[in-house]
Design a protein around this motif. Structure first.
Motif, PDB file in Angstrom:
ATOM      1  N   ARG A  89       0.696  -1.203  -0.105  1.00 54.05           N
ATOM      2  CA  ARG A  89       0.052  -0.084  -0.028  1.00 54.05           C
ATOM      3  C   ARG A  89       0.885   1.496   0.079  1.00 54.05           C
ATOM      4  O   ARG A  89       0.697   2.255  -0.601  1.00 54.05           O
ATOM      5  CB  ARG A  89      -0.902  -0.025   1.073  1.00 54.05           C
ATOM      6  N   VAL A 115      -8.317   0.644  -3.926  1.00 45.72           N
ATOM      7  CA  VAL A 115      -8.237  -0.450  -3.855  1.00 45.72           C
ATOM      8  C   VAL A 115      -9.419  -1.232  -3.367  1.00 45.72           C
ATOM      9  O   VAL A 115     -10.265  -0.631  -2.758  1.00 45.72           O
ATOM     10  CB  VAL A 115      -7.053  -0.955  -3.142  1.00 45.72           C
ATOM     11  N   LEU A 116      -9.349  -2.351  -3.614  1.00 50.93           N
ATOM     12  CA  LEU A 116     -10.535  -3.281  -3.158  1.00 50.93           C
ATOM     13  C   LEU A 116     -10.212  -3.845  -1.884  1.00 50.93           C
ATOM     14  O   LEU A 116      -9.191  -4.609  -1.538  1.00 50.93           O
ATOM     15  CB  LEU A 116     -10.776  -4.443  -4.276  1.00 50.93           C
ATOM     16  N   ARG A 117     -10.976  -3.634  -0.970  1.00 51.29           N
ATOM     17  CA  ARG A 117     -10.611  -4.426   0.389  1.00 51.29           C
ATOM     18  C   ARG A 117     -12.125  -4.575   0.944  1.00 51.29           C
ATOM     19  O   ARG A 117     -12.985  -3.352   0.993  1.00 51.29           O
ATOM     20  CB  ARG A 117     -10.108  -3.241   1.281  1.00 51.29           C
ATOM     21  N   GLY A 118     -12.366  -5.708   1.703  1.00 48.18           N
ATOM     22  CA  GLY A 118     -13.691  -6.174   1.981  1.00 48.18           C
ATOM     23  C   GLY A 118     -14.935  -5.976   1.471  1.00 48.18           C
ATOM     24  O   GLY A 118     -15.759  -5.306   2.140  1.00 48.18           O
ATOM     25  N   VAL A 122     -11.654   1.380  -1.090  1.00 49.33           N
ATOM     26  CA  VAL A 122     -11.126   2.077  -0.434  1.00 49.33           C
ATOM     27  C   VAL A 122     -10.192   3.102  -1.238  1.00 49.33           C
ATOM     28  O   VAL A 122      -9.320   2.693  -1.656  1.00 49.33           O
ATOM     29  CB  VAL A 122     -10.520   1.488   0.891  1.00 49.33           C
ATOM     30  N   LEU A 124      -7.023   5.482  -1.244  1.00 51.82           N
ATOM     31  CA  LEU A 124      -5.862   5.744  -0.468  1.00 51.82           C
ATOM     32  C   LEU A 124      -5.069   6.945  -0.802  1.00 51.82           C
ATOM     33  O   LEU A 124      -4.581   7.282   0.036  1.00 51.82           O
ATOM     34  CB  LEU A 124      -4.913   4.547  -0.962  1.00 51.82           C
ATOM     35  N   ARG A 142     -14.688   4.827   2.127  1.00 44.35           N
ATOM     36  CA  ARG A 142     -15.186   3.495   1.587  1.00 44.35           C
ATOM     37  C   ARG A 142     -16.586   3.515   0.759  1.00 44.35           C
ATOM     38  O   ARG A 142     -17.228   4.001   1.130  1.00 44.35           O
ATOM     39  CB  ARG A 142     -15.378   2.293   2.569  1.00 44.35           C
ATOM     40  N   ALA A 224      -5.262  -1.899  -8.375  1.00 41.83           N
ATOM     41  CA  ALA A 224      -5.827  -0.851  -8.012  1.00 41.83           C
ATOM     42  C   ALA A 224      -6.746  -0.072  -9.095  1.00 41.83           C
ATOM     43  O   ALA A 224      -6.288  -0.619 -10.171  1.00 41.83           O
ATOM     44  CB  ALA A 224      -4.809   0.144  -7.432  1.00 41.83           C
TER      45      ALA A 224
END
Length: 267
Positions: A89, A115-118, A122, A124, A142, A224
């Motif tokens: 990251r 980026v893809l998170r959960g 998200v 950055l 998010r 990303a």
């Protein structure tokens, strides 16, 4: 729950938080001193030696600290594992930052890295052209995938099973133009993947238009998405293809700087 039980739970929670605080202090002390004895740690924390020893033993079980032959406690290899997880990251934002700043100036719009998170996108990093009026700072926000250009670009490069899982259930509508029909969205994602960029025209916020392109890591995987967003009167439909070309050039440059050497465009 009785008052006594609530008090006991509160006391337990406070004790747990205190232990975490002390464990962090132990790590900071060791880092500052490049190693320290249990006695020195106890003095630093102003606790009994037995308490310091228990904290060290707990951290040692997780490889966060280790004891040398001289008895000194030093930082352990477990911290390297945690640091390595955060490194991609940091590398992404450090490498993408200058390219995004230049792109924001070229387009005169706001540029974000997500980026893809959960199961969500998200944000950055954000770059904004000096000539534009300050927009909302999206860093740390998010957003749902189906209504944003970055989210769509990230979705477009998932395998079908992952995509279906993330789009399962009712899709939230943010404006009258939000695409909530899964079949129609699937078609749009396939088109976005083929042409190399996705768009969200007033789908997340009325009056806001955005487009996004993918960033690839060394192995070619999309890690990303970089988006450019601005008001609908500036990012009009006829301007999108031109802006998309500049955006794609920027994401290809970021991908190269991250170590990707293969074909940057999808077949």
């Amino acid at each position: 729950m009785t008052e006594r039980a609530m008090t006991e739970r509160s006391t337990t929670a406070h004790g747990a938080v205190q232990s975490v605080d002390r464990a962090v202090q132990v790590l900071e002390t060791i880092a500052r001193e490049d190693g320290a004895s249990v006695a020195a740690i106890a003095r630093e924390l102003e606790v009994h030696a037995s308490t310091a020893s228990r904290l060290v033993a707990s951290l040692e079980r997780h490889d966060l600290v280790e004891r040398g032959d001289d008895g000194a406690v030093r930082l352990g290899v477990g911290l390297l594992r945690l640091a390595s997880a955060a490194r991609p990251r940091r590398d992404l934002t450090a490498i993408a930052g200058p390219v995004c700043e230049a792109l924001a100036e070229e387009l005169g719009e706001t540029v974000n890295v997500a980026v893809l998170r959960g199961g969500v996108a998200v944000n950055l990093y954000q770059a904004q052209a000096r000539s534009t009026v300050a927009m909302h700072n999206w860093v740390g926000d998010r957003t749902l995938l189906h209504a944003t250009s970055s989210g769509k670009m990230l979705l477009a490069h998932l395998d079908p099973a992952q995509r279906r899982e993330l789009l399962r259930g009712e899709l939230e509508s943010f404006t009258a133009r939000t695409l909530t029909d899964p079949a129609a969205l699937e078609r749009q994602l396939d088109e976005a993947r083929e042409r190399g960029w996705a768009e969200a025209v007033e789908e997340f916020e009325e009056g806001l238009v955005a487009l996004a392109a993918p960033v690839r890591g060394p192995e070619g995987t999309v890690i990303a998405a970089v988006s450019a967003a601005g008001p609908a009167y500036r990012l009009a439909p006829e301007r999108l293809p031109e802006a998309a070309e500049a955006l794609r050039a920027a994401t290809e440059e970021i991908s190269r700087r991250l170590g990707h050497r293969g074909d940057l465009r999808d077949p």
